[in-house]
Design a protein around this motif. Structure first.
Motif, PDB file in Angstrom:
ATOM      1  N   VAL A  11       0.836  -1.200   0.000  1.00  0.00           N
ATOM      2  CA  VAL A  11       0.000   0.000   0.000  1.00  0.00           C
ATOM      3  C   VAL A  11       0.873   1.253   0.000  1.00  0.00           C
ATOM      4  N   ALA A  12       1.924   1.263   0.819  1.00  0.00           N
ATOM      5  CA  ALA A  12       2.822   2.416   0.872  1.00  0.00           C
ATOM      6  C   ALA A  12       3.518   2.616  -0.470  1.00  0.00           C
ATOM      7  N   THR A  13       3.899   1.525  -1.114  1.00  0.00           N
ATOM      8  CA  THR A  13       4.548   1.618  -2.419  1.00  0.00           C
ATOM      9  C   THR A  13       3.588   2.183  -3.468  1.00  0.00           C
ATOM     10  N   VAL A  14       2.345   1.719  -3.459  1.00  0.00           N
ATOM     11  CA  VAL A  14       1.356   2.215  -4.416  1.00  0.00           C
ATOM     12  C   VAL A  14       1.090   3.704  -4.180  1.00  0.00           C
ATOM     13  N   GLY A  19       2.010   9.292  -5.850  1.00  0.00           N
ATOM     14  CA  GLY A  19       2.581  10.603  -5.543  1.00  0.00           C
ATOM     15  C   GLY A  19       3.646  11.014  -6.546  1.00  0.00           C
ATOM     16  N   VAL A  20       4.479  10.065  -6.970  1.00  0.00           N
ATOM     17  CA  VAL A  20       5.524  10.353  -7.951  1.00  0.00           C
ATOM     18  C   VAL A  20       4.905  10.712  -9.298  1.00  0.00           C
ATOM     19  N   ALA A  23       3.472  14.188  -9.043  1.00  0.00           N
ATOM     20  CA  ALA A  23       4.534  15.202  -9.022  1.00  0.00           C
ATOM     21  C   ALA A  23       5.141  15.390 -10.415  1.00  0.00           C
ATOM     22  N   ARG A  24       5.354  14.299 -11.148  1.00  0.00           N
ATOM     23  CA  ARG A  24       5.916  14.414 -12.498  1.00  0.00           C
ATOM     24  C   ARG A  24       4.932  15.098 -13.447  1.00  0.00           C
ATOM     25  N   HIS A  25       3.659  14.787 -13.301  1.00  0.00           N
ATOM     26  CA  HIS A  25       2.644  15.434 -14.131  1.00  0.00           C
ATOM     27  C   HIS A  25       2.609  16.936 -13.858  1.00  0.00           C
ATOM     28  N   GLN A  26       2.636  17.285 -12.596  1.00  0.00           N
ATOM     29  CA  GLN A  26       2.639  18.706 -12.220  1.00  0.00           C
ATOM     30  C   GLN A  26       3.901  19.383 -12.741  1.00  0.00           C
ATOM     31  N   HIS A  27       5.042  18.699 -12.663  1.00  0.00           N
ATOM     32  CA  HIS A  27       6.294  19.239 -13.174  1.00  0.00           C
ATOM     33  C   HIS A  27       6.194  19.512 -14.669  1.00  0.00           C
TER      34      HIS A  27
END
Length: 87
Positions: A11-14, A19-20, A23-27
């Motif tokens: 769950v933490a990995t998903v 989140g990654v 963040a990349r989409h926002q970047h």
């Protein structure tokens, strides 16, 4: 117990992966916006340079003198027409 720990790690990995991706989409969006703004800035700088050149051309004293003579009918006064007023 180990299954619970593995489930938490999955769950933490998903969540971290989501989140990654976010963040990349926002970047990418921000980078695209930055590129558009830089292009707009460059266009404005070019236009500003053109306007400065045009202003310098219109503000030349010979141009002002020419317009004053031709359009407004102005001329330098003759020496006899000059009156000096002293206090």
């Amino acid at each position: 117990m180990t299954r619970f720990l593995i489930a938490i790690i999955v769950v933490a990995t998903v969540i971290t992966a989501i989140g990654v991706v976010h963040a990349r989409h926002q970047h990418r969006q921000l980078f695209s916006q930055l590129t558009r703004l830089e292009n707009a800035r460059d266009e404005l700088n070019i236009e500003f340079g053109r306007l400065q050149l045009e202003q310098a051309t219109w503000a030349e004293s010979t141009r002002i003198d020419q317009v004053a003579r031709e359009r407004l009918g102005m001329k330098f006064p003759e020496t006899a027409d000059i009156v000096v007023i002293r206090p």
